[in-house]
Design a protein around this motif. Sequence first.
Motif, PDB file in Angstrom:
ATOM      1  N   LEU A  64      77.019 -14.192 -33.188  1.00  0.00           N
ATOM      2  CA  LEU A  64      76.097 -13.591 -32.345  1.00  0.00           C
ATOM      3  C   LEU A  64      76.506 -13.671 -30.874  1.00  0.00           C
ATOM      4  O   LEU A  64      76.438 -13.013 -30.180  1.00  0.00           O
ATOM      5  CB  LEU A  64      74.609 -13.924 -32.801  1.00  0.00           C
ATOM      6  N   ILE A  65      76.780 -15.221 -30.651  1.00  0.00           N
ATOM      7  CA  ILE A  65      77.040 -15.311 -29.392  1.00  0.00           C
ATOM      8  C   ILE A  65      78.270 -14.634 -28.961  1.00  0.00           C
ATOM      9  O   ILE A  65      78.383 -14.194 -27.546  1.00  0.00           O
ATOM     10  CB  ILE A  65      77.499 -16.878 -29.200  1.00  0.00           C
ATOM     11  N   GLU A  66      79.127 -14.579 -29.499  1.00  0.00           N
ATOM     12  CA  GLU A  66      80.574 -13.883 -29.317  1.00  0.00           C
ATOM     13  C   GLU A  66      80.268 -12.386 -29.177  1.00  0.00           C
ATOM     14  O   GLU A  66      80.644 -11.806 -28.139  1.00  0.00           O
ATOM     15  CB  GLU A  66      81.512 -14.395 -30.272  1.00  0.00           C
ATOM     16  N   MET A  67      79.377 -11.809 -30.215  1.00  0.00           N
ATOM     17  CA  MET A  67      79.330 -10.476 -30.219  1.00  0.00           C
ATOM     18  C   MET A  67      78.388  -9.961 -28.940  1.00  0.00           C
ATOM     19  O   MET A  67      78.709  -9.030 -28.391  1.00  0.00           O
ATOM     20  CB  MET A  67      78.334 -10.114 -31.277  1.00  0.00           C
ATOM     21  N   THR A  68      77.626 -10.824 -28.383  1.00  0.00           N
ATOM     22  CA  THR A  68      76.525 -10.325 -27.068  1.00  0.00           C
ATOM     23  C   THR A  68      77.442 -10.945 -25.962  1.00  0.00           C
ATOM     24  O   THR A  68      76.707 -10.927 -24.733  1.00  0.00           O
ATOM     25  CB  THR A  68      75.168 -11.050 -27.291  1.00  0.00           C
ATOM     26  N   GLY A  69      78.584 -11.467 -25.744  1.00  0.00           N
ATOM     27  CA  GLY A  69      79.133 -11.799 -24.569  1.00  0.00           C
ATOM     28  C   GLY A  69      78.503 -13.244 -24.003  1.00  0.00           C
ATOM     29  O   GLY A  69      78.796 -13.202 -22.601  1.00  0.00           O
ATOM     30  N   LEU A  70      78.008 -13.967 -24.949  1.00  0.00           N
ATOM     31  CA  LEU A  70      77.412 -15.318 -24.326  1.00  0.00           C
ATOM     32  C   LEU A  70      78.241 -16.523 -24.448  1.00  0.00           C
ATOM     33  O   LEU A  70      78.042 -17.568 -24.258  1.00  0.00           O
ATOM     34  CB  LEU A  70      75.917 -15.401 -24.940  1.00  0.00           C
ATOM     35  N   ALA A  71      79.635 -16.299 -24.897  1.00  0.00           N
ATOM     36  CA  ALA A  71      80.392 -17.242 -25.087  1.00  0.00           C
ATOM     37  C   ALA A  71      80.646 -17.753 -23.838  1.00  0.00           C
ATOM     38  O   ALA A  71      80.823 -17.109 -22.836  1.00  0.00           O
ATOM     39  CB  ALA A  71      81.668 -16.665 -25.598  1.00  0.00           C
ATOM     40  N   GLY A  72      80.643 -19.313 -23.720  1.00  0.00           N
ATOM     41  CA  GLY A  72      80.713 -20.078 -22.295  1.00  0.00           C
ATOM     42  C   GLY A  72      79.293 -20.592 -21.782  1.00  0.00           C
ATOM     43  O   GLY A  72      79.355 -21.346 -20.945  1.00  0.00           O
TER      44      GLY A  72
END
Length: 224
Positions: free
Chosen positions: A116-124
Amino acid sequence: AIAIENLTVRFTSKRATVTALDDIDLRVADGEFVSIAGPSGCGKSTLLKAVAGLTDSTSGSVRLRGRHVKGPQREIGYVFQRAALLEWRSVRKNILLQAEMRGMPKAAAARRCDQLIEMTGLAGFENALPHELSGGMQQRVSLCRALLHEPGVLLMDEPFGALDALTREEMNVELHRIWRETGTTVVLVTHSVAEAVYLANRVVVMSPRPGRIVETLDVELSAE
């Protein structure tokens, strides 16, 4: 996914009885995205809470995946108007709060959280605290938390209403993409006509209080 029949909701106090919803009939199919639009105070949020089992019906019935709704429903996801994040928990730990409350297996929850973090652009930003995030990013965290347990039905109560116009548009695009990727049934309450039409397969229009469904419009726009 959702079947509402002759639903009426009244709130009674010492001073008055207020009819919030009157004789609502609505069906939402699996995988459908339905927007509910109408003026302030028309009962949109009350309708959403009745589906979630957070508000009791006065008469009529609500069924969720064939089962009558009686009390809070654990299998749904719910996104509120405010992100309601815990200020002392990081992005990742705010998302995993859902897993802790539900007793989900830790390894499976961690994998789903990463997706979900990757899917929503929250990576980092996994270790960032809420005050270090923009309003749009906070709402993405809230959305991830609601989707962590892979609910069949996602209820959203004006989740982008407090955002600026550009961020709101960005979140609409993001939500539409996530819906297409996950196939989750979504019911969204909104004041924005543009938002309702852009996101939904179908727009349900409600009257001023007492809230009634006055029109249902199929959206014929291409997903592209």
